[in-house]
Design a protein around this motif. Structure first.
Motif, mmCIF file in Angstrom:
data_model
loop_
_atom_site.group_PDB
_atom_site.id
_atom_site.type_symbol
_atom_site.label_atom_id
_atom_site.label_comp_id
_atom_site.label_asym_id
_atom_site.label_seq_id
_atom_site.Cartn_x
_atom_site.Cartn_y
_atom_site.Cartn_z
ATOM 1 N N GLY A 163 0.801 -1.218 0.000
ATOM 2 C CA GLY A 163 0.000 0.000 0.000
ATOM 3 C C GLY A 163 0.832 1.265 0.000
ATOM 4 N N ARG A 164 0.525 2.183 -0.925
ATOM 5 C CA ARG A 164 1.270 3.434 -1.035
ATOM 6 C C ARG A 164 0.332 4.571 -1.419
ATOM 7 N NH1 ARG A 164 7.068 3.039 -2.042
ATOM 8 N NH2 ARG A 164 7.708 0.928 -1.485
ATOM 9 N N ILE A 165 0.563 5.709 -0.816
ATOM 10 C CA ILE A 165 -0.190 6.914 -1.148
ATOM 11 C C ILE A 165 0.634 7.757 -2.113
ATOM 12 C CG2 ILE A 165 -1.290 8.994 -0.239
ATOM 13 C CD1 ILE A 165 -1.525 7.586 2.447
ATOM 14 N N SER A 166 0.006 8.230 -3.176
ATOM 15 C CA SER A 166 0.619 9.104 -4.180
ATOM 16 C C SER A 166 1.807 8.489 -4.895
ATOM 17 C CB SER A 166 1.039 10.438 -3.550
ATOM 18 O OG SER A 166 -0.056 11.110 -3.005
ATOM 19 N N PRO A 167 1.712 7.235 -5.348
ATOM 20 C CA PRO A 167 2.756 6.718 -6.237
ATOM 21 C C PRO A 167 2.529 7.272 -7.641
ATOM 22 C CG PRO A 167 1.024 5.118 -6.062
ATOM 23 C CD PRO A 167 0.619 6.271 -5.165
ATOM 24 N N LYS A 168 3.434 6.970 -8.549
ATOM 25 C CA LYS A 168 3.244 7.292 -9.957
ATOM 26 C C LYS A 168 3.501 6.046 -10.781
ATOM 27 C CE LYS A 168 1.876 11.366 -9.531
ATOM 28 N NZ LYS A 168 0.485 11.696 -9.908
ATOM 29 N N CYS A 169 2.732 5.884 -11.840
ATOM 30 C CA CYS A 169 2.933 4.731 -12.706
ATOM 31 C C CYS A 169 2.868 5.146 -14.166
ATOM 32 C CB CYS A 169 1.950 3.608 -12.400
ATOM 33 S SG CYS A 169 0.270 4.086 -12.013
ATOM 34 N N GLN A 170 3.611 4.417 -14.985
ATOM 35 C CA GLN A 170 3.743 4.732 -16.395
ATOM 36 C C GLN A 170 3.879 3.457 -17.205
ATOM 37 O OE1 GLN A 170 3.738 7.428 -18.311
ATOM 38 N NE2 GLN A 170 4.154 6.171 -20.098
ATOM 39 N N ALA A 171 3.100 3.330 -18.268
ATOM 40 C CA ALA A 171 3.240 2.187 -19.166
ATOM 41 C C ALA A 171 4.547 2.306 -19.924
ATOM 42 C CB ALA A 171 2.063 2.136 -20.146
ATOM 43 N N ILE A 172 5.361 1.262 -19.899
ATOM 44 C CA ILE A 172 6.616 1.221 -20.642
ATOM 45 C C ILE A 172 6.713 -0.121 -21.354
ATOM 46 C CG2 ILE A 172 7.812 2.805 -19.075
ATOM 47 C CD1 ILE A 172 9.210 0.392 -17.834
ATOM 48 N N GLY A 173 7.577 -0.192 -22.371
ATOM 49 C CA GLY A 173 7.724 -1.434 -23.113
ATOM 50 C C GLY A 173 6.408 -1.845 -23.740
ATOM 51 N N GLU A 174 6.255 -3.123 -23.962
ATOM 52 C CA GLU A 174 5.049 -3.635 -24.604
ATOM 53 C C GLU A 174 3.940 -3.947 -23.605
ATOM 54 O OE1 GLU A 174 4.623 -3.819 -27.878
ATOM 55 O OE2 GLU A 174 6.621 -2.966 -28.171
ATOM 56 N N HIS A 175 4.312 -4.416 -22.410
ATOM 57 C CA HIS A 175 3.265 -4.876 -21.488
ATOM 58 C C HIS A 175 3.659 -4.692 -20.025
ATOM 59 C CE1 HIS A 175 5.654 -8.602 -20.889
ATOM 60 N NE2 HIS A 175 5.881 -8.521 -22.197
ATOM 61 N N TYR A 176 4.382 -3.612 -19.743
ATOM 62 C CA TYR A 176 4.783 -3.342 -18.367
ATOM 63 C C TYR A 176 4.221 -2.006 -17.884
ATOM 64 C CZ TYR A 176 8.395 -6.941 -19.100
ATOM 65 O OH TYR A 176 9.067 -8.102 -19.375
ATOM 66 N N ILE A 177 4.080 -1.901 -16.571
ATOM 67 C CA ILE A 177 3.792 -0.626 -15.923
ATOM 68 C C ILE A 177 4.882 -0.391 -14.887
ATOM 69 C CG2 ILE A 177 2.213 0.666 -14.433
ATOM 70 C CD1 ILE A 177 -0.092 -0.849 -15.701
ATOM 71 N N HIS A 219 4.985 12.641 -9.370
ATOM 72 C CA HIS A 219 4.903 11.637 -8.308
ATOM 73 C C HIS A 219 5.114 12.336 -6.979
ATOM 74 C CE1 HIS A 219 6.295 9.236 -5.268
ATOM 75 N NE2 HIS A 219 6.560 8.203 -5.972
ATOM 76 N N ARG A 220 4.295 12.054 -6.014
ATOM 77 C CA ARG A 220 4.314 12.835 -4.815
ATOM 78 C C ARG A 220 4.477 12.005 -3.561
ATOM 79 N NH1 ARG A 220 -0.600 15.764 -3.973
ATOM 80 N NH2 ARG A 220 -1.396 13.712 -4.078
ATOM 81 N N CYS A 221 5.119 12.653 -2.582
ATOM 82 C CA CYS A 221 5.168 12.037 -1.263
ATOM 83 C C CYS A 221 4.897 13.118 -0.241
ATOM 84 C CB CYS A 221 6.525 11.440 -1.025
ATOM 85 S SG CYS A 221 6.776 11.096 0.688
ATOM 86 N N HIS A 222 3.852 12.971 0.521
ATOM 87 C CA HIS A 222 3.518 14.046 1.449
ATOM 88 C C HIS A 222 2.962 13.444 2.719
ATOM 89 C CE1 HIS A 222 2.877 17.995 2.695
ATOM 90 N NE2 HIS A 222 1.592 18.084 2.459
ATOM 91 N N GLN A 223 3.707 13.535 3.784
ATOM 92 C CA GLN A 223 3.210 12.997 5.055
ATOM 93 C C GLN A 223 2.682 14.147 5.891
ATOM 94 O OE1 GLN A 223 2.738 10.234 6.239
ATOM 95 N NE2 GLN A 223 2.763 10.316 8.451
ATOM 96 N N ARG A 224 1.383 14.092 6.230
ATOM 97 C CA ARG A 224 0.796 15.143 7.037
ATOM 98 C C ARG A 224 0.302 14.541 8.345
ATOM 99 N NH1 ARG A 224 -3.074 17.455 2.344
ATOM 100 N NH2 ARG A 224 -1.463 18.315 1.020
ATOM 101 N N ARG A 225 0.529 15.221 9.392
ATOM 102 C CA ARG A 225 0.011 14.780 10.683
ATOM 103 C C ARG A 225 -0.723 15.925 11.341
ATOM 104 N NH1 ARG A 225 1.845 10.011 12.477
ATOM 105 N NH2 ARG A 225 3.569 9.086 11.352
ATOM 106 N N ARG A 226 -1.919 15.621 11.849
ATOM 107 C CA ARG A 226 -2.721 16.645 12.478
ATOM 108 C C ARG A 226 -2.484 16.741 13.977
ATOM 109 N NH1 ARG A 226 -8.722 16.301 9.804
ATOM 110 N NH2 ARG A 226 -8.138 16.958 7.722
ATOM 111 N N SER A 227 -2.005 15.656 14.538
ATOM 112 C CA SER A 227 -1.877 15.629 15.985
ATOM 113 C C SER A 227 -0.880 16.662 16.467
ATOM 114 C CB SER A 227 -1.419 14.242 16.428
ATOM 115 O OG SER A 227 -0.174 13.929 15.861
#
Length: 517
Positions: A315-329, A459-467
Motif C-alpha cells: 500500500g502506497r499513497i501518491s505513487p506514480k505509474c507509467q506504461a513502458i515497453g510492450e506490457h509493463y507498468i 509523483h508525490r510524497c507528502h506525510q501530514r500529521r494533524r496531531s
C-alpha cells in the motif's frame, strides 16, 4: 531513455526543525532511465539510472506540469516549499507567467514568459498545483485539472494550502498561453486524468479523487469526460449494480490499448481508500489493482501475484505509474504506509521502483523492451468480449450513454476504420523508445513518450500529521521513502554517491518532474 527528476530525500533532522522532527525534502537532481534496454527494478538506481544536478535557478516545486517540447520539456506552475530554498540555496518560487525549459541535448535549463487568460489575480501569492495533468500530442496542448491553491510566503519555511481549485487549465504550446476555465463539478483533487484519442475527438477522462479539502471521496461510478473538440464536459454514470472499486484518491493511472484499437484500458494502482464518503482519509492504503475498459465503461479487479515479496510495492499513497515497453507498468515511489496517519517506512537507498507485468498480472523485477505484445487481461475480456488482442464488440455502456453526445465523442478509431495506418490511439506511447519515469525517493515524475520526448507525470510524497498542531497551522512533512545513508543523513537517491554518468550514444531521453513532500 527516460530523464528522471528526483526531488525528495528521506531525512530525520533539518537545521530549522526540532531534533525530534522529520521532514521530506527536495532532491535537486534529474535522473534518467533507458527504457530501450533491460533493467532490474530491485537494484539500486545507480545501476540503471543517470543523475545530473538541477541548477538553483529552477524552483523546487511539486505537483507541477511537465509537458514535452521538440527538444526537451517545459516545467510550469507547481507548489513551492520555501524551506527547500533554505536547504539547497537560492531556489526562488515559481511564477505563473514563466516556464522553465530543459534541453536534452545540451542539458541546459532556461526560462521564458507565458501569457495568462482568465486569471483573476496574475502572480498573486496563490499558486495552482495539481497531480492531474495530461498532454495531447496532436494538439500540442497540455491540461491541468483541479488541484489546490497554495500560498507562498518568502519569509516562512512553510507552505499553506488555501483551498481547492475548480478549473481546467489549458496550456497552448504554440501561443505560450495558459487559459483557465471553470468546470461543472466543483473542485476535485488527487484523482486520475488520462488522454484517449477517439475517431472524432481528443478526449480527457477524469476519475476518482477527493473534494471539499480532502474530506470526501468521489465514487468510481461517475466518470467525467472532456471533449477538446467541443470544449465541453460530460459525465458517464454507471448502473447502480455496477461493480466498481472502493472510492480512493492519491492513486496513479496507466493506459494501454488493444492492438486493434477496439478498446482502451485505464489501470489504477495504489492510493488511499475512504473509510466513509465523509471521511476520505480514514481508510487503508489500497493494494488492489483495478482496470476501467473504454468505451464500455466497465470495471474489473485484477487478481495479481508477486514474483517475490520484495517485488510487491504494497500500500502506497501518491505513487506514480507509467506504461513502458510492450506490457509493463513502471510503478514508482509513494508514501509507504498502511493508512494516512500510519507510521511511514522509508525506501532506503532508493528502493522505490517496482514493475508490473500486465500479461502475467505479476509484480516482477526484470524489464525487457520490445518483448511480446500487450494482452488484455482475461478479467476484462470476460466483460467486453473479444480476446486478449482485441475484437471487443462493445461500443458503449450496457446501460446506455448518460448523454447522447457521448456516443459520438467516445466512438473509437479501430483498425477497421483507421485507413491512414496511424496508431489506433496516441495514448499507447509505451511502444516508443521515449517515455518518462518518476524519480525521487518518494517523489518524482513519470511521463508519456512523444516523438523523442516524454510528457511528465508527477509523483508525490507528502506525510501530514494533524496531531499536536492547532487548526490552520501548516502540517509538518514526515520522513518519506527516499535516499538515506546508513547513518541517517541525506544522500543521493540510490545512496551510493556515484557521480552522474554519460548516457550511451544513440539513446533517447525522457523527462521527469518534482513531486510534493
Amino acid at each position: 531513455m527516460v530523464l528522471v527528476r528526483t526531488r525528495f530525500e528521506c531525512t530525520t533532522l533539518l537545521t530549522f526543525s526540532k531534533t525530534n522532527d522529520s521532514k521530506t525534502r527536495l532532491d535537486p537532481v534529474l535522473r534518467s532511465l533507458n527504457v530501450s534496454e533491460s533493467f532490474q527494478a530491485s537494484l539500486a538506481p545507480a545501476n540503471y539510472m543517470r543523475t545530473e544536478k538541477v541548477p538553483d535557478s529552477v524552483p523546487g516545486v511539486v505537483d507541477a506540469a511537465f509537458f514535452p517540447t521538440e527538444s526537451g520539456f517545459d516545467l510550469i506552475l507547481g507548489k513551492w516549499y520555501p524551506y527547500n530554498s533554505t536547504i539547497y540555496g537560492k531556489k526562488g518560487a515559481p511564477t505563473e507567467d514563466k516556464k522553465w525549459q530543459y534541453e536534452i541535448a545540451t542539458r541546459k535549463w532556461t526560462d521564458t514568459g507565458i501569457a495568462l487568460r482568465n486569471w483573476s489575480q496574475p502572480n498573486s501569492p496563490r499558486r495552482v498545483s495539481s497531480a492531474m495533468t495530461a498532454w495531447i500530442p496532436s494538439l500540442k496542448k497540455g491540461f491541468l485539472f483541479g488541484g489546490v491553491f497554495a500560498s507562498i510566503n518568502g519569509t516562512s519555511p512553510n507552505m499553506r494550502e488555501l483551498g481547492d481549485h475548480n478549473g481546467l487549465i489549458t496550456y497552448d504550446q504554440a501561443t505560450n498561453m495558459w487559459t483557465n476555465e471553470t468546470t461543472p463539478f466543483g473542485a476535485i483533487t488527487d484523482g486520475g486524468l488520462v488522454h484517449v484519442t477517439t475517431a472524432t475527438d481528443e478526449v480527457l477522462i477524469q476519475l476518482g479523487g477527493s473534494f471539499e479539502r480532502s474530506t470526501r471521496v468521489r465514487p468510481f461510478s461517475e466518470i467525467n469526460v472532456y471533449s477538446t473538440k467541443k470544449s465541453k464536459w460530460y459525465t458517464q454514470y454507471l448502473s447502480l449494480d455496477a461493480v466498481v472499486p472502493a472510492p480512493r484518491f492519491s492513486f496513479c493511472t496507466a493506459v494501454k490499448s488493444a492492438s486493434d484499437g477496439s478498446s482502451h484500458q485505464i489501470y489504477i494502482m495504489g492510493g488511499l481508500e475512504g473509510s466513509t464518503p465523509l471521511n476520505a482519509k480514514g481508510g487503508p492504503t489500497a493494494t488492489s489493482v483495478w482496470v476501467l475498459s473504454i468505451p464500455s465503461f466497465e470495471w474489473a479487479q485484477l487478481q495479481v501475484a508477486s514474483a517475490t515479496s520484495a517485488a510487491d510495492p504494497r500500500g502506497r499513497i501518491s505513487p506514480k505509474c507509467q506504461a513502458i515497453g510492450e506490457h509493463y507498468i513502471f510503478y514508482y515511489g509513494g508514501r509507504k504506509v498502511v493508512d494516512y496517519y500510519g507510521t511511514l517506512t522509508c525506501d532506503k537507498k532508493g528502493a522505490a521502483a517496482f514493475l508490473f507485468d500486465i500479461n502475467t498480472l505479476t509484480w516482477t523485477d526484470n524489464f525487457t523492451p520490445q518483448e511480446g505484445t500487450y494482452e488484455i487481461p482475461p478479467q476484462v475480456t470476460r466483460l467486453i468480449g473479444g480476446d486478449k488482442n482485441g475484437g471487443s464488440p462493445k461500443k458503449g455502456p450496457t446501460n446506455g450513454w448518460s448523454n447522447p453526445d457521448l456516443e459520438i465523442v467516445m466512438t473509437l478509431k479501430t483498425a477497421a476504420t483507421n485507413t491512414t495506418h496511424e496508431p489506433a490511439s496516441s495514448i499507447d506511447s509505451s511502444k516508443t523508445n521515449v517515455g518518462a519515469i518518476a524519480g525521487g525517493a518518494v517523489a518524482g515524475v513519470a511521463a508519456v513518450a512523444l516523438s523523442l520526448l516524454a510528457a511528465m507525470m508527477l509523483h508525490r510524497c507528502h506525510q501530514r500529521r494533524r496531531s499536536q498542531h492547532p487548526p490552520g497551522r501548516e502540517k509538518p512533512l514526515s520522513a518519506c521513502g527516499g535516499a538515506q545513508g546508513e547513518g541517517g543523513g541525506p544522500t543521493e537517491l540510490d545512496g551510493t554517491g556515484v557521480p552522474p554518468a554519460e548516457l550511451p550514444s544513440g539513446m533517447y531521453a525522457l523527462e521527469l518532474e518534482a513531486d510534493r513532500g
